[in-house]
Design an enzyme around this catalytic site. Structure first.
Site, PDB file in Angstrom:
ATOM      1  N   SER A 155     -36.028  -2.794  -3.312  1.00 39.11           N
ATOM      2  CA  SER A 155     -36.201  -2.617  -4.759  1.00 39.11           C
ATOM      3  C   SER A 155     -36.308  -1.142  -5.108  1.00 39.11           C
ATOM      4  CB  SER A 155     -37.465  -3.348  -5.220  1.00 39.11           C
ATOM      5  OG  SER A 155     -37.768  -2.943  -6.539  1.00 39.11           O
TER       6      SER A 155
ATOM      7  N   HIS B 218     -32.069  -4.430  -4.992  1.00 40.94           N
ATOM      8  CA  HIS B 218     -32.803  -5.134  -6.049  1.00 40.94           C
ATOM      9  C   HIS B 218     -33.092  -4.160  -7.183  1.00 40.94           C
ATOM     10  CE1 HIS B 218     -35.452  -8.443  -7.386  1.00 40.94           C
ATOM     11  NE2 HIS B 218     -36.280  -7.492  -7.786  1.00 40.94           N
TER      12      HIS B 218
ATOM     13  N   ASP C  56     -34.786  -3.782 -10.840  1.00 48.50           N
ATOM     14  CA  ASP C  56     -35.760  -4.370 -11.764  1.00 48.50           C
ATOM     15  C   ASP C  56     -35.610  -3.787 -13.159  1.00 48.50           C
ATOM     16  OD1 ASP C  56     -37.436  -6.087 -10.078  1.00 48.50           O
ATOM     17  OD2 ASP C  56     -37.995  -4.237  -9.057  1.00 48.50           O
TER      18      ASP C  56
ATOM     19  N   MET D 138     -36.985  -3.887 -16.956  1.00 49.37           N
ATOM     20  CA  MET D 138     -38.158  -4.324 -17.741  1.00 49.37           C
ATOM     21  C   MET D 138     -38.048  -3.822 -19.168  1.00 49.37           C
ATOM     22  SD  MET D 138     -41.100  -3.280 -15.054  1.00 49.37           S
ATOM     23  CE  MET D 138     -40.967  -3.678 -13.324  1.00 49.37           C
TER      24      MET D 138
ATOM     25  N   HIS E 276     -32.776  -8.074 -11.428  1.00 46.84           N
ATOM     26  CA  HIS E 276     -33.899  -8.927 -11.826  1.00 46.84           C
ATOM     27  C   HIS E 276     -34.289  -8.549 -13.252  1.00 46.84           C
ATOM     28  CE1 HIS E 276     -38.467  -9.900 -10.998  1.00 46.84           C
ATOM     29  NE2 HIS E 276     -37.934 -10.698 -11.913  1.00 46.84           N
TER      30      HIS E 276
ATOM     31  N   MET F 184     -36.459  -8.665 -16.277  1.00 44.86           N
ATOM     32  CA  MET F 184     -37.768  -9.015 -16.833  1.00 44.86           C
ATOM     33  C   MET F 184     -37.727  -8.642 -18.308  1.00 44.86           C
ATOM     34  SD  MET F 184     -39.993  -7.700 -13.592  1.00 44.86           S
ATOM     35  CE  MET F 184     -38.619  -6.777 -12.941  1.00 44.86           C
TER      36      MET F 184
ATOM     37  N   MET G 234     -41.866 -15.190  -7.574  1.00 41.02           N
ATOM     38  CA  MET G 234     -42.590 -13.922  -7.758  1.00 41.02           C
ATOM     39  C   MET G 234     -43.926 -14.030  -7.034  1.00 41.02           C
ATOM     40  SD  MET G 234     -40.741 -11.823  -9.392  1.00 41.02           S
ATOM     41  CE  MET G 234     -42.011 -10.544  -9.463  1.00 41.02           C
TER      42      MET G 234
ATOM     43  N   GLY H 104     -43.845  -6.776 -13.383  1.00 39.46           N
ATOM     44  CA  GLY H 104     -44.150  -5.639 -14.258  1.00 39.46           C
ATOM     45  C   GLY H 104     -44.370  -4.334 -13.530  1.00 39.46           C
TER      46      GLY H 104
ATOM     47  N   GLY I 139     -44.460  -2.238  -9.454  1.00 40.49           N
ATOM     48  CA  GLY I 139     -44.354  -2.228  -8.001  1.00 40.49           C
ATOM     49  C   GLY I 139     -45.719  -1.940  -7.400  1.00 40.49           C
ATOM     50  N   GLY I 140     -45.814  -2.085  -6.101  1.00 42.65           N
ATOM     51  CA  GLY I 140     -47.025  -1.679  -5.383  1.00 42.65           C
ATOM     52  C   GLY I 140     -48.240  -2.569  -5.583  1.00 42.65           C
TER      53      GLY I 140
ATOM     54  N   ASP J  72     -40.451 -11.869  -4.099  1.00 44.41           N
ATOM     55  CA  ASP J  72     -40.517 -10.498  -4.632  1.00 44.41           C
ATOM     56  C   ASP J  72     -41.951 -10.125  -4.997  1.00 44.41           C
ATOM     57  OD1 ASP J  72     -40.054  -8.113  -5.993  1.00 44.41           O
ATOM     58  OD2 ASP J  72     -39.049  -9.048  -7.712  1.00 44.41           O
TER      59      ASP J  72
ATOM     60  N   GLY K  53     -45.169  -7.257  -3.269  1.00 45.83           N
ATOM     61  CA  GLY K  53     -46.250  -7.108  -2.292  1.00 45.83           C
ATOM     62  C   GLY K  53     -45.864  -7.467  -0.871  1.00 45.83           C
TER      63      GLY K  53
ATOM     64  N   SER L 113     -42.113  -0.804  -2.181  1.00 43.00           N
ATOM     65  CA  SER L 113     -42.986   0.182  -1.532  1.00 43.00           C
ATOM     66  C   SER L 113     -42.790   0.212  -0.023  1.00 43.00           C
ATOM     67  CB  SER L 113     -44.453  -0.140  -1.833  1.00 43.00           C
ATOM     68  OG  SER L 113     -44.603  -0.393  -3.207  1.00 43.00           O
TER      69      SER L 113
HETATM   70  C1  DX5 Z   1     -42.253  -6.343  -9.841  1.00 44.52           C
HETATM   71  C2  DX5 Z   1     -40.823  -6.184  -9.374  1.00 44.52           C
HETATM   72  C3  DX5 Z   1     -40.660  -6.016  -7.911  1.00 44.52           C
HETATM   73  C4  DX5 Z   1     -41.241  -4.758  -7.354  1.00 44.52           C
HETATM   74  C5  DX5 Z   1     -41.604  -4.994  -5.924  1.00 44.52           C
HETATM   75  O1  DX5 Z   1     -42.249  -6.668 -11.180  1.00 44.52           O
HETATM   76  O2  DX5 Z   1     -40.071  -7.332  -9.746  1.00 44.52           O
HETATM   77  O3  DX5 Z   1     -39.282  -6.119  -7.547  1.00 44.52           O
HETATM   78  O4  DX5 Z   1     -40.346  -3.663  -7.417  1.00 44.52           O
HETATM   79  O5  DX5 Z   1     -42.267  -3.867  -5.452  1.00 44.52           O
HETATM   80  P1  DX5 Z   1     -43.253  -3.912  -4.187  1.00 44.52           P
HETATM   81  O6  DX5 Z   1     -42.426  -4.349  -3.015  1.00 44.52           O
HETATM   82  O7  DX5 Z   1     -43.710  -2.504  -4.110  1.00 44.52           O
HETATM   83  O8  DX5 Z   1     -44.327  -4.884  -4.516  1.00 44.52           O
HETATM   84 ZN    ZN Z   2     -38.052  -7.633  -8.913  1.00 46.45          ZN
END
Ligand code: DX5
Ligand code: ZN
Length: 221
Positions: free
Chosen positions: A7, A34, A36, A38, A67, A69, A138, A143, A145-146, A176, A178, A199
């Site tokens: 991602s 991937h 994202d 938003m 993806h 969102m 999910m 919303g 990462g990390g 997707d 964590g 991450s």
């Molecule tokens: C969260 C995203 C994820 C995110 C994952 O809303 O959809 O794709 O980038 O990031 P990590 O792997 O750091 O949790």
């Molecule tokens: Zn995602």
């Protein structure tokens, strides 16, 4: 075959092109990227959109796993196709017409993915699974990462996998949020075959992180 979808939300955007090249460190296990998107309404944050996607399209041949969102994703399908999306995953909560949306994607030659937030019951996905190429569980609230992996996601993956197998369906299960080298085996053992990691790929040495995932996946592939 277990596959990785790195991602880019976790990438360093000042050197995004260079980091995309570093993803080629492993040959087979990471055929996707991937992406994202938003909108600040469906989820609290805003990420990036079409100009970023079209410019990275020139830098890599990997499958663009977008993806969305965003609310009412049907408004933008042709724009995302134009900028290079190969798979588009939308949130069931964000549209009033999932079936029309899936049909439109297929008419455009784009693979369809469907997803839900962690609080939405998995069963709500069942009526659409025969129509889509991918279903995304999910494992964090979408919303950011990390975030930390929500442990209850494993039971959701298992339930979905059982439903897919019991009904002779064939869609991929993506997970997707964590996911790190330390917990990815649990996610795969629960039934996922496409792993998103932000991450865990872009934090630190990308080549080494990719190689570590590659070695873990080799035990399953
Ligand atoms: C969260 C995203 C994820 C995110 C994952 O809303 O959809 O794709 O980038 O990031 P990590 O792997 O750091 O949790
Ligand atoms: Zn995602």
């Amino acid at each position: 075959m277990i596959k990785l979808s790195p991602s880019i939300l976790a990438a360093d955007f000042t050197i995004l092109g260079k980091q995309l090249l570093e993803l080629n460190a492993v040959k087979n296990t990471a055929p996707y990227i991937h992406i994202d998107v938003m909108d600040g309404i469906f989820v609290p944050s805003i990420s990036f959109g079409m100009p970023v996607i079209s410019s990275i399209r020139k830098a890599t041949d990997k499958v663009f796993d977008v993806h969305l969102m965003i609310m009412d994703p049907e408004r933008y399908l042709s724009e995302f196709k134009k900028c290079g999306a190969d798979i588009i995953t939308f949130h069931l909560e964000a549209t009033e017409s999932p079936i029309t949306l899936i049909d439109s994607l297929h008419t455009m030659g784009i693979k369809a993915g469907i997803t839900i937030k962690p609080d939405t019951p998995v069963e709500l996905l069942y009526p659409y699974l025969h129509m889509v190429e991918m279903v995304l569980i999910m494992s964090v609230n979408p919303g950011f990462g990390g975030q930390e992996f929500l442990p209850e996601s494993l039971a959701r993956i298992r339930k979905l996998k059982k439903h897919i197998d019991d009904n002779g369906l064939r869609c991929d299960i993506q997970v997707d949020g964590g996911i790190y080298h330390e917990n990815v085996c649990d996610v795969i053992s629960a039934g996922a075959n496409i792993i998103v990691a932000g991450s865990a790929v872009f934090g630190g040495d990308i080549g080494k992180n990719m190689a570590k995932f590659d070695a873990i996946f080799a035990g399953f592939n």
